[in-house]
Write an enzyme that holds these catalytic residues in place. Sequence first.
Site, mmCIF file in Angstrom:
data_model
loop_
_atom_site.group_PDB
_atom_site.id
_atom_site.type_symbol
_atom_site.label_atom_id
_atom_site.label_comp_id
_atom_site.label_asym_id
_atom_site.label_seq_id
_atom_site.Cartn_x
_atom_site.Cartn_y
_atom_site.Cartn_z
ATOM 1 N N ALA B 35 0.778 -1.147 0.062
ATOM 2 C CA ALA B 35 -0.037 -0.004 0.003
ATOM 3 C C ALA B 35 0.949 1.181 -0.111
ATOM 4 C CB ALA B 35 -0.817 0.004 1.202
ATOM 5 N N ASP B 36 0.187 2.240 -0.491
ATOM 6 C CA ASP B 36 0.851 3.727 -0.319
ATOM 7 C C ASP B 36 0.131 4.300 0.421
ATOM 8 O OD1 ASP B 36 -1.038 4.714 -1.827
ATOM 9 O OD2 ASP B 36 0.099 4.860 -3.795
ATOM 10 N N SER B 37 0.392 5.711 0.990
ATOM 11 C CA SER B 37 -0.210 6.485 2.054
ATOM 12 C C SER B 37 -1.728 6.689 1.478
ATOM 13 C CB SER B 37 0.681 7.710 2.215
ATOM 14 O OG SER B 37 0.639 8.623 0.964
ATOM 15 N N ASP B 39 -3.551 4.911 -0.469
ATOM 16 C CA ASP B 39 -4.247 3.456 -0.061
ATOM 17 C C ASP B 39 -4.707 3.334 1.336
ATOM 18 O OD1 ASP B 39 -3.947 2.553 -2.740
ATOM 19 O OD2 ASP B 39 -2.074 1.512 -2.342
#
Lengths: 418, 78
Positions: B35-37, B39
């Site tokens: 995940a990224d921020s 997400d």
Amino acid sequence: MRRVVVTGLGLVTPLGADVETVWANLIAGKSGAGPITKFDASDQKCKIACEVKPADHEYGFDPNKRVDHKVQRQVDPFIIYGIDAAGQAIEDAGLTDMDDAMRLRAGCSIGSGIGGLPGIESESLILAEKGPGRVSPHFVHGRLINLISGQVSIKYGLMGPNHAVVTACSTGAHSIGDAARMIRDDDADIMLAGGAEGTVCPIGIAGFAQARALNCSFNDRPEQASRPYDKDRDGFVMGEGAGIVVLEEYEHAKARGAKIYAEVVGYGLSGDAYHVTAPHPDGAGAENSMRMALRKAGMGPGDIDYVNAHGTSTMADTIELAAVKRVLGDDLGGASMSSTKSAIGHLLGGAGAVETIFCILAIRDQIVPPTLNLDNPDEGTEGVDLVPHTAKKREVRAALNNSFGFGGTNASVVVKKI
Amino acid sequence: MSDTADRVKKIVVEHLGVEADKVTEDASFIDDLGADSLDIVELVMAFEEEFGVEIPDDAAEKISTVSDAIKYINDNKG
């Protein structure tokens, strides 16, 4: 001068989700039109479209082939179509394993006419119903027009020019023309170029219907609705999908032994300076665009064997036709001209790229696709081979694609057998 | 407890497109699940919808693993 050739093709259209299927269906005279299935269109004036078919259809599109599940959730359909078509083109060109030096010199010029309209519509409803705290954090970058170029460059590590044209229905043609210039100007050796659209959604259909641009009188006969040059034509049928090519500098392509489809030899651009939606009645803008493309190509009217017309199935068809007649002059009789929008509808920002690919395939296979539904040709069509109903085998040395857009923007691209 | 955990894991699988068996309770959204921020912002919104809880920004910033999310929801749901 650096020459630019086409070494890869990718298509997602209402007639299929790979180049050979689309082309076979197009040549066979199939129509991609049908009742709208993506939403309940019962309250719309226009209830038909040329939709990209679902994965379980005979020639449907499976987004899982080339688009990451997470990306699919975050972005609008036009970006999904674009990523897939770009992937097809890269695979076709044999460029899936580019080294670092190649990737530094490889870029993207993939645009769209409107961008993420379905997502703007649905997130606006969420904003109104549930408030700003429920708007998706992916809302902006899942809708932006340059995000096909963005996504494709990230996926394949392409570090060259990253560009996205927005010129309404001329987008696809301008994208290819601009990208060819970038290669010619030594900004890049390889460019992914084309356009995509996905606006079959309530506000998209309603908006174009209210602008009196869509066909609303053939709801019970969708396959007959797109009928360029026919007396009963009454507006375009909305299509969706993407067309993307790999453009490559000629020596670069030769050195790696790439398959070369055709050369991009001419590109013309002009403005009508007349009206936001209607073309200038004398067709001067279209004529200037075609003449510029021929001049840049160093070609005369007798060198063009096939014109893939803008021909949207609106009143404007005969304006373009009159301009083509003036440009080709005495050589008109030797050329064929058809509108493939009769089969796949109007892909808006994707149209010019998809139709340039059809020009390239016409050159490859020496056959020109038909204009469907041309039962009663309108006045002014006399003396022009509009390839009614069925495809035609003939010599195709070079072909010209026309694309015109709202705002009075015109583009013409000439491709040539190599 | 297990009901919350199952529902949280289902949301994570759906949103991040990861295999269900990778979504263990000590899995980190960023380090283990890709995940990224943004997400995580989306996941937090989905948890709020699913469980009818409010997860303010300062609390959301402290949620980095699946178990952090399950614990916060169990401690705060009505």
